[in-house]
Structures are given as structure tokens and as C-alpha cells.
Design a protein around this motif. Sequence first.
Motif, PDB file in Angstrom:
ATOM      1  N   TYR A 115      48.144  87.846  38.026  1.00  0.00           N
ATOM      2  CA  TYR A 115      48.492  88.402  36.723  1.00  0.00           C
ATOM      3  C   TYR A 115      49.917  88.943  36.808  1.00  0.00           C
ATOM      4  O   TYR A 115      50.213  89.768  37.664  1.00  0.00           O
ATOM      5  CB  TYR A 115      47.548  89.538  36.338  1.00  0.00           C
ATOM      6  CG  TYR A 115      46.106  89.115  36.202  1.00  0.00           C
ATOM      7  CD1 TYR A 115      45.609  88.681  34.973  1.00  0.00           C
ATOM      8  CD2 TYR A 115      45.242  89.161  37.298  1.00  0.00           C
ATOM      9  CE1 TYR A 115      44.280  88.299  34.843  1.00  0.00           C
ATOM     10  CE2 TYR A 115      43.918  88.775  37.172  1.00  0.00           C
ATOM     11  CZ  TYR A 115      43.442  88.345  35.951  1.00  0.00           C
ATOM     12  OH  TYR A 115      42.132  87.962  35.816  1.00  0.00           O
ATOM     13  N   GLU A 161      52.892  99.182  30.795  1.00  0.00           N
ATOM     14  CA  GLU A 161      51.680  99.190  29.976  1.00  0.00           C
ATOM     15  C   GLU A 161      50.702  98.115  30.450  1.00  0.00           C
ATOM     16  O   GLU A 161      49.487  98.326  30.497  1.00  0.00           O
ATOM     17  CB  GLU A 161      52.048  98.976  28.509  1.00  0.00           C
ATOM     18  CG  GLU A 161      50.931  99.283  27.528  1.00  0.00           C
ATOM     19  CD  GLU A 161      49.964  98.122  27.345  1.00  0.00           C
ATOM     20  OE1 GLU A 161      48.788  98.388  27.022  1.00  0.00           O
ATOM     21  OE2 GLU A 161      50.378  96.958  27.528  1.00  0.00           O
ATOM     22  N   PHE A 162      51.222  96.964  30.839  1.00  0.00           N
ATOM     23  CA  PHE A 162      50.370  95.860  31.300  1.00  0.00           C
ATOM     24  C   PHE A 162      49.626  96.231  32.579  1.00  0.00           C
ATOM     25  O   PHE A 162      48.404  96.068  32.667  1.00  0.00           O
ATOM     26  CB  PHE A 162      51.228  94.616  31.535  1.00  0.00           C
ATOM     27  CG  PHE A 162      50.463  93.433  32.065  1.00  0.00           C
ATOM     28  CD1 PHE A 162      49.729  92.625  31.214  1.00  0.00           C
ATOM     29  CD2 PHE A 162      50.466  93.141  33.425  1.00  0.00           C
ATOM     30  CE1 PHE A 162      49.015  91.541  31.698  1.00  0.00           C
ATOM     31  CE2 PHE A 162      49.756  92.063  33.924  1.00  0.00           C
ATOM     32  CZ  PHE A 162      49.026  91.258  33.064  1.00  0.00           C
ATOM     33  N   SER A 204      48.910  99.063  33.727  1.00  0.00           N
ATOM     34  CA  SER A 204      48.041 100.237  33.583  1.00  0.00           C
ATOM     35  C   SER A 204      46.601  99.849  33.278  1.00  0.00           C
ATOM     36  O   SER A 204      45.688 100.678  33.368  1.00  0.00           O
ATOM     37  CB  SER A 204      48.573 101.165  32.490  1.00  0.00           C
ATOM     38  OG  SER A 204      48.429 100.575  31.205  1.00  0.00           O
ATOM     39  N   ARG A 205      46.369  98.579  32.943  1.00  0.00           N
ATOM     40  CA  ARG A 205      45.013  98.102  32.638  1.00  0.00           C
ATOM     41  C   ARG A 205      44.227  97.774  33.913  1.00  0.00           C
ATOM     42  O   ARG A 205      43.019  97.545  33.841  1.00  0.00           O
ATOM     43  CB  ARG A 205      45.087  96.851  31.759  1.00  0.00           C
ATOM     44  CG  ARG A 205      45.894  97.020  30.488  1.00  0.00           C
ATOM     45  CD  ARG A 205      46.055  95.695  29.771  1.00  0.00           C
ATOM     46  NE  ARG A 205      47.058  95.781  28.703  1.00  0.00           N
ATOM     47  CZ  ARG A 205      47.414  94.755  27.935  1.00  0.00           C
ATOM     48  NH1 ARG A 205      46.838  93.569  28.112  1.00  0.00           N
ATOM     49  NH2 ARG A 205      48.335  94.904  27.008  1.00  0.00           N
ATOM     50  N   PHE A 206      44.898  97.740  35.049  1.00  0.00           N
ATOM     51  CA  PHE A 206      44.262  97.299  36.284  1.00  0.00           C
ATOM     52  C   PHE A 206      44.008  98.469  37.234  1.00  0.00           C
ATOM     53  O   PHE A 206      44.712  99.482  37.213  1.00  0.00           O
ATOM     54  CB  PHE A 206      45.143  96.279  37.011  1.00  0.00           C
ATOM     55  CG  PHE A 206      45.345  94.997  36.260  1.00  0.00           C
ATOM     56  CD1 PHE A 206      44.526  93.903  36.495  1.00  0.00           C
ATOM     57  CD2 PHE A 206      46.355  94.884  35.313  1.00  0.00           C
ATOM     58  CE1 PHE A 206      44.710  92.718  35.809  1.00  0.00           C
ATOM     59  CE2 PHE A 206      46.550  93.704  34.619  1.00  0.00           C
ATOM     60  CZ  PHE A 206      45.723  92.612  34.860  1.00  0.00           C
ATOM     61  N   SER A 207      43.001  98.295  38.068  1.00  0.00           N
ATOM     62  CA  SER A 207      42.762  99.198  39.195  1.00  0.00           C
ATOM     63  C   SER A 207      42.523  98.304  40.402  1.00  0.00           C
ATOM     64  O   SER A 207      41.637  97.446  40.378  1.00  0.00           O
ATOM     65  CB  SER A 207      41.535 100.074  38.924  1.00  0.00           C
ATOM     66  OG  SER A 207      41.285 100.942  40.020  1.00  0.00           O
ATOM     67  N   ARG A 223      47.835 102.984  40.388  1.00  0.00           N
ATOM     68  CA  ARG A 223      46.747 102.045  40.087  1.00  0.00           C
ATOM     69  C   ARG A 223      45.979 101.610  41.332  1.00  0.00           C
ATOM     70  O   ARG A 223      45.050 100.810  41.229  1.00  0.00           O
ATOM     71  CB  ARG A 223      47.287 100.790  39.376  1.00  0.00           C
ATOM     72  CG  ARG A 223      48.145 101.050  38.147  1.00  0.00           C
ATOM     73  CD  ARG A 223      47.561 102.075  37.232  1.00  0.00           C
ATOM     74  NE  ARG A 223      46.198 101.734  36.801  1.00  0.00           N
ATOM     75  CZ  ARG A 223      45.357 102.590  36.261  1.00  0.00           C
ATOM     76  NH1 ARG A 223      45.704 103.850  36.096  1.00  0.00           N
ATOM     77  NH2 ARG A 223      44.139 102.190  35.897  1.00  0.00           N
TER      78      ARG A 223
END
Length: 253
Positions: free
Chosen positions: A138, A158-159, A161-164, A198
Motif C-alpha cells: 500500500y 492521513e493515508f 493513519s488508517r493502518f496498524s 502506527r
Amino acid sequence: MSYSPRHGQILDLLTKEGTMGVNDLARHLDVSVETVRRDVKALAGRGEIVRMHGAIALPSVVNEAPFERRMRENREAKETIARLAAATIRDGESVMLDTGTTTSLLARALLDHRQLTVVTNSSDIARTLATVNGNKVYMAGGELRSDSGSALGFSAIEFISRFSVDHAIISAGAVNAVTGIMDYDLEEAQFGNAVLARGRRRVVVTDASKFGQKGLVRVCALTDVDELIVDRPPPADLADVLRQAEIRVTSDA
């Protein structure tokens, strides 16, 4: 002017280092600066090297992109760090990487791994690990920088920040006992800070030339890092601070 065996040594050093100053060449060759200057004049006269900004380089290096040129600097140390870091990542795990020459070399060291999930803002890392060994890659969006092929700014942060992820790994421009992890570019520092937030494991990879440097922009405090992977151990003062911060240091030494 006749060819000297030392000319071959100079060309070999430039192939390895990319660019070098006359004083550094003299030190490596154990000859006087004046001797090196005569050698440089002869090699430049034959078009085998180019003189630029107080240093010399091979003609091919002058036309390299800045990122490719940085990839050549301290290459052996960075490859050592990449090997050490790759050994801590298992097949099937997730890893987030920022843009940097050391993290790009880490991507290459991960080519034997399988089923990785990779999140990055680096087009070089994305190209290296996508479409091989069942990996999922990604890449953060936004305008790509011409000097590094990286996406930075609000949309990139921002992109991600959706992942861990299992492993959040960044490179660093400086590691300082007082100021912490530093860089020289505001947007790169902001992105690096966001990457570390993250990861369940937070790692900085950097070569020993960055120890004690001040940098320009703070990425994070030392206490925001779990592990430092380096080519050789830090000096005593920095080692003490890292120990107090309970940061694991992994090196080849």
C-alpha cells in the motif's frame, strides 16, 4: 602524462564512495595532497573523473539522481543495517517504511520474505516489494518528490493513519542524546513521526555517521522509539541515554 597504479586506486575509491575530496583521497592513499592533485589533474585531463564543488567524482555519478547518489554513500554500512533489520521481520508480518536510502536497502533485503504487508510513501520501496512473493503493498498518495520519489504532506499522513502494523521502521538524519531523533526536512520528519505512531514495534535504522548530529527538525523523542538498528555501537554518552530510555540497540559489532 603516464598512467600511475594510484590512478586505478582513485577510480576504485570513487566507484565505492561516489564523491571524495582531495584531502580524503590523500588520507586513504597515504600520500600528500599535492600528489593527489597531480593525479586528479591527469585523470580529469583524460575525462575519467569530473571535478565539482571541492570534490571529484566519476562522470556517471554527476548525472545520477540525488537519491541514487545518496544510495551510494556509506553503502556497506547501510546494507549491514538492512540485513540486521530484515532478520527481525518474519514472513506474513506487516511493516511500514518511510522513504530513505537505508529503508530502500531494507526493502531489497526483504526480497526473500513472503506474504508481507507493506505500507510506504516511497515509490522505490513499493516497486521493490510489490508483485513478488505474495506481498501486499500500500503506497501513500500525493505528489511525488522528484529528488526521492516519495509522497509527503497531509494526504500521505492521513493515508497511513488508517493502518496498524507489526513493525514501523524509519530512517533518521541524526540521533542526538539531547534532541532525540532528527531530520533535515520538515515534511519528512512529520511523516516519520506518523509512521512510528502506527507500529507495535517502533524502529529507527541509521548508520553511525548520524550519531551526535543535531539535524534541523525533530522527528520524535528517544523515548518514542523501541529499537535502534545500526552498523556499529553508539558512543558512550549516547549509549548511556539510550540505555536509560530502555531502547534496544542492535548492531553488527
